[in-house]
Scaffold this active site. Structure first.
Site, PDB file in Angstrom:
ATOM      1  N   TYR A 190      51.210  14.957  91.445  1.00  0.00           N
ATOM      2  CA  TYR A 190      50.764  15.042  90.052  1.00  0.00           C
ATOM      3  C   TYR A 190      49.786  16.208  89.980  1.00  0.00           C
ATOM      4  CZ  TYR A 190      49.487  13.027  85.468  1.00  0.00           C
ATOM      5  OH  TYR A 190      49.272  12.807  84.125  1.00  0.00           O
ATOM      6  N   ARG A 243      54.336  23.327  76.639  1.00  0.00           N
ATOM      7  CA  ARG A 243      52.891  23.314  76.901  1.00  0.00           C
ATOM      8  C   ARG A 243      52.635  22.490  78.163  1.00  0.00           C
ATOM      9  NH1 ARG A 243      48.509  20.608  76.849  1.00  0.00           N
ATOM     10  NH2 ARG A 243      49.682  18.686  76.462  1.00  0.00           N
ATOM     11  N   LYS A 261      55.811  12.282  86.673  1.00  0.00           N
ATOM     12  CA  LYS A 261      55.343  11.129  85.890  1.00  0.00           C
ATOM     13  C   LYS A 261      56.121   9.872  86.250  1.00  0.00           C
ATOM     14  CE  LYS A 261      52.325  12.833  82.765  1.00  0.00           C
ATOM     15  NZ  LYS A 261      51.069  12.259  82.305  1.00  0.00           N
ATOM     16  N   GLU A 333      56.290  14.306  76.608  1.00  0.00           N
ATOM     17  CA  GLU A 333      55.355  14.884  77.572  1.00  0.00           C
ATOM     18  C   GLU A 333      55.280  16.397  77.429  1.00  0.00           C
ATOM     19  OE1 GLU A 333      52.438  14.311  80.132  1.00  0.00           O
ATOM     20  OE2 GLU A 333      53.755  12.651  79.570  1.00  0.00           O
ATOM     21  N   ASP A 334      54.083  16.913  77.230  1.00  0.00           N
ATOM     22  CA  ASP A 334      53.806  18.351  77.231  1.00  0.00           C
ATOM     23  C   ASP A 334      54.619  19.130  76.201  1.00  0.00           C
ATOM     24  OD1 ASP A 334      51.876  17.969  79.086  1.00  0.00           O
ATOM     25  OD2 ASP A 334      52.957  18.785  80.783  1.00  0.00           O
ATOM     26  N   ASP A 356      52.019  10.655  75.925  1.00  0.00           N
ATOM     27  CA  ASP A 356      50.937  10.503  76.896  1.00  0.00           C
ATOM     28  C   ASP A 356      49.800  11.474  76.632  1.00  0.00           C
ATOM     29  OD1 ASP A 356      49.826   9.247  79.219  1.00  0.00           O
ATOM     30  OD2 ASP A 356      50.317  11.052  80.352  1.00  0.00           O
ATOM     31  N   ASP A 357      50.113  12.680  76.152  1.00  0.00           N
ATOM     32  CA  ASP A 357      49.076  13.673  75.888  1.00  0.00           C
ATOM     33  C   ASP A 357      48.159  13.238  74.747  1.00  0.00           C
ATOM     34  OD1 ASP A 357      50.163  15.611  77.799  1.00  0.00           O
ATOM     35  OD2 ASP A 357      51.809  15.762  76.388  1.00  0.00           O
ATOM     36  N   ASN A 498      43.348  20.183  82.596  1.00  0.00           N
ATOM     37  CA  ASN A 498      44.091  20.352  83.852  1.00  0.00           C
ATOM     38  C   ASN A 498      44.812  21.694  83.857  1.00  0.00           C
ATOM     39  OD1 ASN A 498      43.575  17.788  85.100  1.00  0.00           O
ATOM     40  ND2 ASN A 498      44.955  16.849  83.629  1.00  0.00           N
ATOM     41  N   ASN A 542      42.077  10.154  84.660  1.00  0.00           N
ATOM     42  CA  ASN A 542      43.472  10.513  84.903  1.00  0.00           C
ATOM     43  C   ASN A 542      44.384   9.586  84.107  1.00  0.00           C
ATOM     44  OD1 ASN A 542      46.036  11.013  86.083  1.00  0.00           O
ATOM     45  ND2 ASN A 542      45.047  11.656  87.986  1.00  0.00           N
TER      46      ASN A 542
END
Length: 642
Positions: A190, A243, A261, A333-334, A356-357, A498, A542
């Site tokens: 991760y 992203r 993930k 995600e992202d 999740d972001d 991160n 985290n």
């Protein structure tokens, strides 16, 4: 031994020839079928013939090969057809693939391969005798050897590649390694190492680990989903790579994020690997370096936007629901800010979706804040919050804190938002900027004079909690931290961006500049710091604390939608796991070595809220949700083969 292939059956009185004509949805058993059983004369042949006739009858009636195993204990998990749950780890299983795996193919099957841990009996029964060295070792010894080998690598990316190779070779050993050494290996699979892996994904790519859906598949996405070998999918993590962490647009190479993930969904949350599906939506990239890179693995064009993008995503969402049903969790995600908010708003009423972001980060930070208040004192409503960064993470965290504040004080959320201030690239978000703000920033535009810098905002607002989610490193300067320490006895500082290079400040800087008074947490891990003769262990905010247990809670309850109260329930469960001993060390998060216990508590709390809200479909409700969650968790321990 008797070995049969399709089209032959002892005296040829029965044939397998019809199997290959089955429909796509029934392709659990396909020609050639190879079965090997011990035979002792005619009696063995009669038993074998009876077994095969029974098998053929079930296949013709539409049963899958997996259904032919004896059913596990009904209390041993959710549809545990693979014998993967902790509650079934003592039950012998048959290593089915599309047939009974045996011989060389068994050693090449990552789901069933045990390497040198195959017993002598198993080597004979499954034709592995002679294909392995004669030594028989334990899974624990294999784990010891692999950890020794991993520690020889000096470059983190080499460790990442070695672990991915292991996952492709021996799935159970990979997860055993990760579960037993989670604090050491989490930064490898991760953040921060996964960021470098995504940047170089084209160069290190060896075997595909998920589904790639590009603009070329438009109109055929349902067919693409059917190409995935597993049919009972419970969790999908999907990205479009625009992203990736704080690294920007990595296009198709963002696949490292869904893969990583989902490895954590299994290792930390106990969601079975067979029910996880990583997906990358490839609509192009605006990263010129990647477009010129000869090793780039995605389509070489600028990103599709507008209607073309929306239509592809909508087709994907509809196909997922059609193929896997109402209860499959889709984790975004992202995605870039504009798409992330739009997708969540568009599909949260019709699909089981989670970002999740936005939501996962919010939940883990809220848990850290709630825990920090036990050190600082006061309630949420008595504190003032200042954010650097007003994107997905910043606004998501701010909204969840405001929601929890509203829940505690019974005040309208419009009022509780006034305790929270945000700074973006143009300065403090204030009402005079309302016309130029993006829609997700507007709720945070309060009455105040415009301020251009973070330092000016800190001095004017005098926050008790400073949270960084900007994706820009070194922005919590010495002056900013000293200002926080000047009007707070125990300033709470979260540097969440991160990977490590993008962190707003390091743990050492936060402790040193505040003279050891800061309560600090970061998004990426930092080593313990000695300051003024005392050792401080920085917390890591985290997302891996939250999303694995959160997902497990949705799965075991059969939830059909995600509600904000479930996120609050996850935060409360995580905050409740911080002990006095943790507080004494300055920790506001529990150690990761207890992550499976923590995930079970989170899953139980989330499932309980799903039942309370009437969003759970798995009935009746288990009497003890924590024990039920633990029993449903994937176990990486090797199984004994019949």
């Amino acid at each position: 031994m008797i070995s049969l292939k399709a089209g032959s059956f002892l005296n040829n009185s029965t044939s397998f020839s019809g199997i290959s004509s089955f429909s796509h949805s029934q392709r659990k058993v396909s020609a050639p079928v190879v079965v090997a059983l011990n035979s002792n004369g005619r009696g063995g042949e009669r038993k074998f013939k009876a077994l095969m006739e029974s098998t053929l009858k079930e296949i013709r009636e539409g049963a899958s090969a997996l259904d032919m195993d004896p059913k596990p204990n009904p209390g041993a998990g959710v549809e545990d057809v693979y014998g993967e749950d902790r509650a079934t780890e003592d039950q012998p299983v048959t290593p089915w693939t599309t047939s009974v795996a045996s011989g060389y193919s068994l050693l090449r099957d990552p789901h069933h391969n045990k390497g040198l841990a195959f017993t002598d009996k198993e080597r004979d029964a499954h034709y592995v005798r002679g294909l392995l060295p004669p030594a028989v070792v334990t899974q624990e010894l294999q784990e010891k050897k692999l950890m020794h080998n991993l520690r020889q690598y000096q470059v983190p990316l080499q460790r990442y590649m070695a672990l991915m190779d292991l996952q492709e070779r021996n799935q159970r050993l990979f997860y055993k390694l990760l579960i037993d050494n989670v604090e050491e290996l989490l930064p490898v699979v991760y953040t921060p190492t996964v960021g470098e892996a995504c940047q170089k994904y084209g160069s290190i790519f060896r075997r595909p680990q998920g589904l790639y859906i590009s603009l070329k598949e438009k109109g055929k996405i349902l067919e693409v989903l059917k190409n995935w070998p597993e049919k009972k999918i419970q969790v999908i993590v999907v990205t479009d790579g625009e992203r990736i962490l704080g690294l920007g647009d990595l296009g198709c190479q963002g696949m490292g994020i869904p893969v990583g993930k989902l490895a954590l969904y299994t290792a930390l949350g106990g969601v079975r690997p067979s029910s996880c599906l990583p997906v990358t939506i490839d609509v192009g990239t605006n990263n010129e370096e990647l477009l010129k890179d000869e090793f780039y693995i995605g389509i070489r064009q600028k990103r599709a936007t507008g209607q073309e993008y929306s239509e592809l995503l909508h087709e994907f969402m509809c196909a997922v629901k059609q193929n896997y049903g109402e209860k499959v969790l889709i984790q975004f995600e992202d995605f870039a800010n504009h798409n992330a908010f739009e997708l969540l708003a568009k599909y949260r009423a019709s699909h089981l979706v989670f970002n999740d972001d936005i939501q996962g980060t919010a939940s883990v930070v809220l848990a850290g804040v709630v825990a920090a208040l036990k050190l600082v004192g006061g309630t949420l409503a008595e504190h003032t919050f200042l954010f650097l960064g007003a994107g997905e993470a910043g606004t998501g965290i701010a909204e969840l804190i405001a929601l929890e504040m509203s829940k505690q004080t019974k005040a309208p959320i419009e009022e509780t938002r006034k305790k929270i201030w945000l700074v973006d690239s143009k300065g403090l978000i204030v009402s005079s900027r309302m016309e130029s703000l993006q829609h997700f920033k507007k709720p945070w535009a309060h009455e105040h004079e415009p301020l251009k810098t973070l330092l000016d905002a800190v001095k004017a607002i005098k926050p008790t909690v400073l949270i960084g989610s900007s994706g820009v490193g070194k922005t919590f300067t010495k002056e900013v931290v000293e200002a926080m320490a000047s009007f707070n006895e125990r300033p709470v500082i979260f540097a969440l961006s991160n990977p490590t290079s993008q962190s707003e400040c390091t743990a050492e800087q936060a402790y040193t500049w505040s003279k050891g008074r800061a309560i600090f947490a970061s998004g990426s891990p930092f080593d313990p710091v000695e300051c003024n003769g005392k050792v401080f262990v920085p917390g890591q905010a985290n997302n891996a604390y939250i999303f694995p247990g959160f997902g497990l809670g949705l799965v075991i309850s059969g939830a059909i939608r995600v509600h904000d109260d479930m996120l609050l329930a996850a935060s409360e469960a995580l905050a409740g796991q911080v002990t006095e001993d943790n507080f004494d060390k300055g920790l506001i998060y529990p150690p990761f070595c207890n992550i499976r216990k923590i995930s079970a508590e989170i899953a139980a709390n989330v499932a309980s809220k799903a039942y309370e809200l009437g969003l759970a479909t798995r009935l009746p409700r288990p009497a003890n949700l924590v024990k039920y969650a633990e029993s449903c968790m994937y176990s990486p321990v090797y199984r004994n083969y019949r």
